[in-house]
Design a protein around this motif. Structure first.
Motif, PDB file in Angstrom:
ATOM      1  N   PRO A  41     -20.991 -48.040 -90.600  1.00 29.56           N
ATOM      2  CA  PRO A  41     -20.798 -48.353 -89.172  1.00 29.56           C
ATOM      3  C   PRO A  41     -19.855 -47.375 -88.470  1.00 29.56           C
ATOM      4  O   PRO A  41     -20.057 -47.041 -87.302  1.00 29.56           O
TER       5      PRO A  41
ATOM      6  N   GLY B 193     -19.141 -53.394 -87.368  1.00 28.87           N
ATOM      7  CA  GLY B 193     -20.480 -53.392 -86.780  1.00 28.87           C
ATOM      8  C   GLY B 193     -21.615 -53.387 -87.788  1.00 28.87           C
ATOM      9  O   GLY B 193     -22.780 -53.316 -87.402  1.00 28.87           O
TER      10      GLY B 193
ATOM     11  N   ALA C 180     -20.346 -54.554 -82.554  1.00 26.40           N
ATOM     12  CA  ALA C 180     -21.606 -53.960 -83.016  1.00 26.40           C
ATOM     13  C   ALA C 180     -22.022 -52.822 -82.096  1.00 26.40           C
ATOM     14  O   ALA C 180     -22.037 -52.969 -80.887  1.00 26.40           O
TER      15      ALA C 180
END
Ligand SMILES: [Zn+2]
Length: 276
Positions: A240, A31, A2
């Motif tokens: 992401p 993430g 993340a």
């Protein structure tokens, strides 16, 4: 890994017959933490039961996604191309789609879903009757959303500055402009004046333009879960993935992440999980 506590894809379509939870896992691996799941536009049910079935399916798909630890927003509503489905089945498209709007509003008011969409106009040229009827359906949806303070997501053709001005005029006659978002926006949309919130497809070029504009925006993939056509859609992990680019190109990247993944989505959808 993340990259931020909240990474939100503002618009995608998932289905059990596609990659489904594998796609969600991939999003998560890059993430991603939350997504807005919109009805999958397909015509597998009878016209009379179409909305009831696809809405229940979308709600159930989102339930399974949330069990994987991803926070979900759910968007329900008639898709502009449903018009042709009802027309060729001998049903009245306007009446059928208005009923679909009422049904979506009832589910949203009941807490089963969060937003109305994707409503508006086909993304290719259509004859005047279809265009005019689509306008009536949009105006009806705006009125219903206004009655119950429901956020509305627009689906339209790519618009010029004039196109935006025209649609803003329609919206202002029926609803508050800040409760309406245009999905599948592109880099050039950020240069237009006006107040409709734009959700950009998460390409590098779009992200760059959005950052440079200094305006509010959201990011989406408009991912369409079709394993029979791999490679035809933007990858599910694109939002992401673009976080790395934002991180590398902005000194104030954590402020940007906070705005596009928490503050703006919270303001629009009012889901508690955005309020970090
Ligand atoms: Zn759309």
């Amino acid at each position: 890994m993340a990259i931020f506590r909240s990474v939100f894809d503002n618009f995608l379509h998932l289905r059990r017959n596609g990659y489904f939870l594998d796609a969600v896992k991939e999003f998560r691996r890059y993430g991603g933490t939350s997504m807005n799941i919109v009805n999958f536009p397909e015509y597998v049910y009878s016209p009379k039961r179409h909305y009831e079935e696809i809405y229940q399916e979308t709600i159930s798909v989102a339930g399974e996604v949330s069990h994987t630890g991803i926070n979900t927003v759910i968007t329900l509503g008639p898709y502009p191309l449903d018009y042709f489905f009802f027309r060729s089945a001998g049903e009245d498209p306007v009446a059928s789609m208005k009923a679909g709007i009422d049904m979506a509003a009832a589910l949203i008011r009941g807490g089963m879903a969060d937003a109305m969409g994707e409503i508006g106009f086909p993304h290719f040229p259509v004859d005047w009757d279809v265009y005019s009827d689509s306008g009536k359906i949009l105006e009806y949806a705006l009125d219903v959303c206004n009655d119950y303070d429901i956020p509305l997501i627009l689906h339209t053709e790519d618009m010029s500055s004039d196109g935006y001005a025209k649609i803003e005029n329609i919206i202002k006659r029926h609803y508050r402009i800040d409760r309406v978002m245009k999905h599948h926006a592109n880099s050039f949309d950020m240069g237009y004046p006006g107040h409709i919130l734009k959700s950009l497809v998460a390409s590098r070029n779009n992200v760059r333009a959005a950052l440079e504009s200094g305006k509010d925006f959201l990011l989406e993939t408009d991912y369409t879960d079709q394993n029979e056509k791999p490679g035809k859609v933007i990858p599910v992990y694109s939002v992401p993935k673009r976080c790395e680019m934002i991180k590398n190109s902005c000194e104030n990247y954590s402020e940007v992440f906070h705005r596009i993944f928490e503050e703006i989505p919270y303001r629009f959808y009012r889901k508690e999980f955005f309020n970090l």
